[in-house]
Design a protein around this motif. Structure first.
Motif, PDB file in Angstrom:
ATOM      1  N   VAL A  30      21.419  12.434 -52.200  1.00 17.58           N
ATOM      2  CA  VAL A  30      22.497  13.346 -52.454  1.00 17.58           C
ATOM      3  C   VAL A  30      22.787  13.411 -53.768  1.00 17.58           C
ATOM      4  O   VAL A  30      22.353  12.342 -55.146  1.00 17.58           O
ATOM      5  N   TRP A  31      22.634  14.708 -54.625  1.00 15.64           N
ATOM      6  CA  TRP A  31      23.082  14.814 -56.133  1.00 15.64           C
ATOM      7  C   TRP A  31      24.416  15.147 -56.234  1.00 15.64           C
ATOM      8  O   TRP A  31      25.160  15.501 -54.897  1.00 15.64           O
ATOM      9  N   HIS A  32      25.192  14.867 -57.354  1.00 11.84           N
ATOM     10  CA  HIS A  32      25.898  15.515 -58.260  1.00 11.84           C
ATOM     11  C   HIS A  32      27.461  16.066 -57.157  1.00 11.84           C
ATOM     12  O   HIS A  32      28.312  16.690 -57.851  1.00 11.84           O
ATOM     13  N   ASN A  33      26.597  17.394 -57.265  1.00 16.51           N
ATOM     14  CA  ASN A  33      27.312  18.941 -57.147  1.00 16.51           C
ATOM     15  C   ASN A  33      27.548  18.960 -55.139  1.00 16.51           C
ATOM     16  O   ASN A  33      28.124  20.297 -54.840  1.00 16.51           O
ATOM     17  N   GLY A  34      26.593  17.418 -54.852  1.00 16.53           N
ATOM     18  CA  GLY A  34      27.049  17.902 -53.062  1.00 16.53           C
ATOM     19  C   GLY A  34      26.154  18.169 -51.977  1.00 16.53           C
ATOM     20  O   GLY A  34      25.973  18.089 -51.140  1.00 16.53           O
ATOM     21  N   ARG A  35      25.103  18.239 -53.006  1.00 11.26           N
ATOM     22  CA  ARG A  35      23.956  18.968 -52.188  1.00 11.26           C
ATOM     23  C   ARG A  35      23.076  17.445 -51.779  1.00 11.26           C
ATOM     24  O   ARG A  35      22.932  16.922 -52.159  1.00 11.26           O
ATOM     25  N   VAL A  36      22.411  17.760 -50.583  1.00 15.12           N
ATOM     26  CA  VAL A  36      22.401  17.006 -49.646  1.00 15.12           C
ATOM     27  C   VAL A  36      21.146  17.532 -49.065  1.00 15.12           C
ATOM     28  O   VAL A  36      20.949  18.454 -48.693  1.00 15.12           O
ATOM     29  N   LYS A  37      19.733  16.526 -49.054  1.00 17.35           N
ATOM     30  CA  LYS A  37      18.646  16.701 -48.567  1.00 17.35           C
ATOM     31  C   LYS A  37      18.012  15.371 -47.440  1.00 17.35           C
ATOM     32  O   LYS A  37      18.445  14.436 -47.721  1.00 17.35           O
ATOM     33  N   ILE A  38      17.526  15.983 -46.859  1.00 15.37           N
ATOM     34  CA  ILE A  38      16.834  15.061 -45.716  1.00 15.37           C
ATOM     35  C   ILE A  38      15.354  15.717 -45.170  1.00 15.37           C
ATOM     36  O   ILE A  38      15.092  16.770 -45.424  1.00 15.37           O
ATOM     37  N   ASN A  39      14.830  15.046 -45.193  1.00 15.47           N
ATOM     38  CA  ASN A  39      13.304  15.432 -44.538  1.00 15.47           C
ATOM     39  C   ASN A  39      13.085  14.402 -43.010  1.00 15.47           C
ATOM     40  O   ASN A  39      13.408  12.787 -42.998  1.00 15.47           O
ATOM     41  N   ILE A  40      12.723  15.137 -41.816  1.00 20.26           N
ATOM     42  CA  ILE A  40      12.559  14.641 -40.365  1.00 20.26           C
ATOM     43  C   ILE A  40      11.762  14.819 -39.785  1.00 20.26           C
ATOM     44  O   ILE A  40      11.279  16.100 -39.455  1.00 20.26           O
ATOM     45  N   PRO A  41      10.022  14.022 -40.359  1.00 20.24           N
ATOM     46  CA  PRO A  41       9.142  14.235 -39.427  1.00 20.24           C
ATOM     47  C   PRO A  41       9.805  13.478 -37.925  1.00 20.24           C
ATOM     48  O   PRO A  41       9.874  12.636 -37.470  1.00 20.24           O
ATOM     49  N   GLN A  42       8.278  14.197 -37.237  1.00 27.22           N
ATOM     50  CA  GLN A  42       8.891  14.151 -35.587  1.00 27.22           C
ATOM     51  C   GLN A  42       7.805  14.789 -34.721  1.00 27.22           C
ATOM     52  O   GLN A  42       6.948  15.726 -35.475  1.00 27.22           O
ATOM     53  N   PHE A  43       7.287  14.807 -33.310  1.00 21.78           N
ATOM     54  CA  PHE A  43       6.687  14.726 -32.742  1.00 21.78           C
ATOM     55  C   PHE A  43       6.965  15.931 -32.175  1.00 21.78           C
ATOM     56  O   PHE A  43       7.700  15.179 -31.697  1.00 21.78           O
ATOM     57  N   VAL A  44       6.641  17.132 -32.008  1.00 23.29           N
ATOM     58  CA  VAL A  44       7.524  17.941 -30.171  1.00 23.29           C
ATOM     59  C   VAL A  44       6.461  18.543 -29.854  1.00 23.29           C
ATOM     60  O   VAL A  44       5.146  19.094 -30.635  1.00 23.29           O
ATOM     61  N   THR A  45       6.929  18.331 -28.560  1.00 26.00           N
ATOM     62  CA  THR A  45       5.674  19.145 -27.682  1.00 26.00           C
ATOM     63  C   THR A  45       6.732  20.316 -26.741  1.00 26.00           C
ATOM     64  O   THR A  45       8.235  20.355 -26.328  1.00 26.00           O
ATOM     65  N   CYS A  46       6.333  21.608 -27.123  1.00 24.02           N
ATOM     66  CA  CYS A  46       6.872  22.652 -27.142  1.00 24.02           C
ATOM     67  C   CYS A  46       6.473  23.688 -26.036  1.00 24.02           C
ATOM     68  O   CYS A  46       5.304  23.744 -25.602  1.00 24.02           O
ATOM     69  N   ILE A  47       7.373  24.129 -24.982  1.00 23.40           N
ATOM     70  CA  ILE A  47       7.044  25.071 -24.201  1.00 23.40           C
ATOM     71  C   ILE A  47       6.126  26.622 -25.058  1.00 23.40           C
ATOM     72  O   ILE A  47       7.655  27.073 -25.540  1.00 23.40           O
ATOM     73  N   CYS A  48       5.413  27.191 -24.089  1.00 17.52           N
ATOM     74  CA  CYS A  48       5.019  28.531 -25.039  1.00 17.52           C
ATOM     75  C   CYS A  48       4.315  29.077 -23.922  1.00 17.52           C
ATOM     76  O   CYS A  48       3.921  28.519 -23.389  1.00 17.52           O
ATOM     77  N   ARG A  49       4.848  30.447 -23.740  1.00 14.71           N
ATOM     78  CA  ARG A  49       4.113  31.132 -22.891  1.00 14.71           C
ATOM     79  C   ARG A  49       2.468  32.250 -23.348  1.00 14.71           C
ATOM     80  O   ARG A  49       2.841  32.411 -24.309  1.00 14.71           O
ATOM     81  N   LEU A  50       2.101  31.975 -22.571  1.00 13.28           N
ATOM     82  CA  LEU A  50       0.459  31.901 -23.248  1.00 13.28           C
ATOM     83  C   LEU A  50      -0.478  33.663 -22.571  1.00 13.28           C
ATOM     84  O   LEU A  50      -0.086  34.053 -21.537  1.00 13.28           O
ATOM     85  N   THR A  95      -5.208  34.997 -29.442  1.00 15.73           N
ATOM     86  CA  THR A  95      -4.609  34.584 -30.181  1.00 15.73           C
ATOM     87  C   THR A  95      -3.052  34.015 -29.899  1.00 15.73           C
ATOM     88  O   THR A  95      -2.938  35.400 -28.683  1.00 15.73           O
ATOM     89  N   GLN A  96      -2.157  33.343 -29.917  1.00 14.30           N
ATOM     90  CA  GLN A  96      -0.909  33.623 -29.438  1.00 14.30           C
ATOM     91  C   GLN A  96      -0.005  32.810 -30.218  1.00 14.30           C
ATOM     92  O   GLN A  96      -0.502  32.828 -31.574  1.00 14.30           O
ATOM     93  N   PHE A  97       1.317  33.217 -29.849  1.00 18.22           N
ATOM     94  CA  PHE A  97       2.544  33.244 -31.135  1.00 18.22           C
ATOM     95  C   PHE A  97       2.938  32.302 -30.029  1.00 18.22           C
ATOM     96  O   PHE A  97       4.202  32.412 -29.160  1.00 18.22           O
ATOM     97  N   CYS A  98       3.850  31.398 -31.058  1.00 19.26           N
ATOM     98  CA  CYS A  98       4.241  29.955 -29.983  1.00 19.26           C
ATOM     99  C   CYS A  98       5.472  29.500 -31.022  1.00 19.26           C
ATOM    100  O   CYS A  98       4.952  29.804 -32.743  1.00 19.26           O
ATOM    101  N   ALA A  99       6.695  29.204 -30.660  1.00 24.57           N
ATOM    102  CA  ALA A  99       7.965  29.154 -31.397  1.00 24.57           C
ATOM    103  C   ALA A  99       8.302  28.201 -31.163  1.00 24.57           C
ATOM    104  O   ALA A  99       8.307  27.079 -30.277  1.00 24.57           O
ATOM    105  N   ILE A 100       8.794  27.202 -32.040  1.00 20.04           N
ATOM    106  CA  ILE A 100       9.692  26.181 -32.072  1.00 20.04           C
ATOM    107  C   ILE A 100      11.385  26.460 -33.247  1.00 20.04           C
ATOM    108  O   ILE A 100      11.967  27.149 -33.728  1.00 20.04           O
TER     109      ILE A 100
END
Length: 227
Positions: free
Chosen positions: A62-82, A91-96
C-alpha cells in the motif's frame, strides 16, 4: 488448458491515503490481505482454480496515495474450444476470462491493458506461446453492466513428437509394404516371403494406429494426422 498464472491486481483506495510528514516519511507499507478490501475477480471459464498460497500468506503493498498492489499466483484449468483440422500442425486460441461475481461497472470497472513488455510467458514441451492479447468486454446482467476481461493466449503446437513417433514410421512402413509387392523372392518360396513381409507390415501399422487413436483429439472432424 492448464496454466500457472501470477495475476497482479492494482487499484486505488481513497480510504488508505495518509500524510507522509505525519508518519516519519513512510511512503509504503506491506500488510496482510485480511486487513484490506480486495476486488473480487473469478475465472468463470475454469474447471478448477487452486491458489498457490494459503489465505494467511497473501500480502499487499500500500502506497501513501492509496495505491494498492497484490500478486495472486494460481493454478487454473480452463475450458477451450479446439480447432483440430490441422492437428498436429495446429494453432489454438484459448482465453482466461475474468469477471466480477457481484459488482457492476459503476462500482468497479477494470482497465484492461496489454501485458507489459517484461511479462514472462512460457509454454511446455508440446505448446509454444506465440502471443498474449487482452480484450476488455462488458455484459448485461439484471439491468446492469459488469466488466469482463479476456486474456487470449495464441498457442502453437510443437509437432516434432508426432512426426518422429507417428508420421515418419507410418510412411516408412507404408513404403516397405509397397516395395514388398514388387520385390523379387527366392526360388524356394517367393510367395511366402511376400506374405510374411505383408503380415509384418500390417502388424506394425496396427500398433501405430493404436498410438494414433490415443493421440488424436476426440472430434467429429478427421484431423490431418488421421488423414
Amino acid at each position: 488448458m492448464s496454466v500457472v498464472i501470477s495475476h497482479v491486481q492494482k487499484w486505488t483506495d481513497p480510504k488508505l491515503k495518509w500524510d507522509i510528514e505525519k508518519f516519519n516519511g513512510v511512503k509504503q507499507v506491506v500488510v496482510p490481505q485480511s486487513l484490506i478490501w480486495v476486488p473480487k475477480l473469478f475465472i468463470y471459464n475454469s474447471l478448477d482454480t487452486k491458489d498457490m498460497l494459503t489465505d494467511n500468506r497473501y500480502d499487499l503493498r500500500v502506497w501513501h496515495n492509496g495505491r494498492v498492489k497484490i500478486n495472486i499466483p494460481q493454478f487454473v484449468t480452463c475450458i477451450c474450444r479446439l480447432q483440430i483440422d490441422m492437428f498436429p500442425f495446429d494453432t489454438q486460441f484459448c482465453a482466461i476470462a475474468l469477471a466480477s461475481p457481484l459488482l457492476n461497472t459503476e462500482e468497479m470497472d477494470v482497465n484492461a491493458t496489454q501485458p507489459p513488455p517484461d511479462s514472462y510467458f512460457a509454454g511446455n514441451a508440446e505448446w509454444e506461446v506465440m502471443n498474449v492479447t487482452v480484450r476488455h468486454m462488458k455484459f448485461m446482467e439484471e439491468g446492469e453492466y459488469r466488466a469482463e476481461i479476456h486474456y487470449i493466449l495464441h498457442l502453437h503446437r510443437r509437432p516434432i513428437y508426432y512426426i518422429t513417433v507417428i508420421v515418419a514410421p507410418t510412411f516408412l512402413i507404408s513404403a516397405l509394404s509397397i516395395l514388398g509387392i514388387f520385390s523379387p523372392g527366392s526360388n524356394d518360396g517367393p510367395r511366402s516371403e511376400k506374405v510374411s513381409l505383408g503380415l509384418g507390415s500390417l502388424l506394425a501399422l496396427t500398433v501405430l494406429l493404436d498410438i494414433v487413436a490415443g493421440a488424436m483429439p476426440k472430434s467429429n472432424s478427421v484431423p490431418l494426422l488421421g488423414i
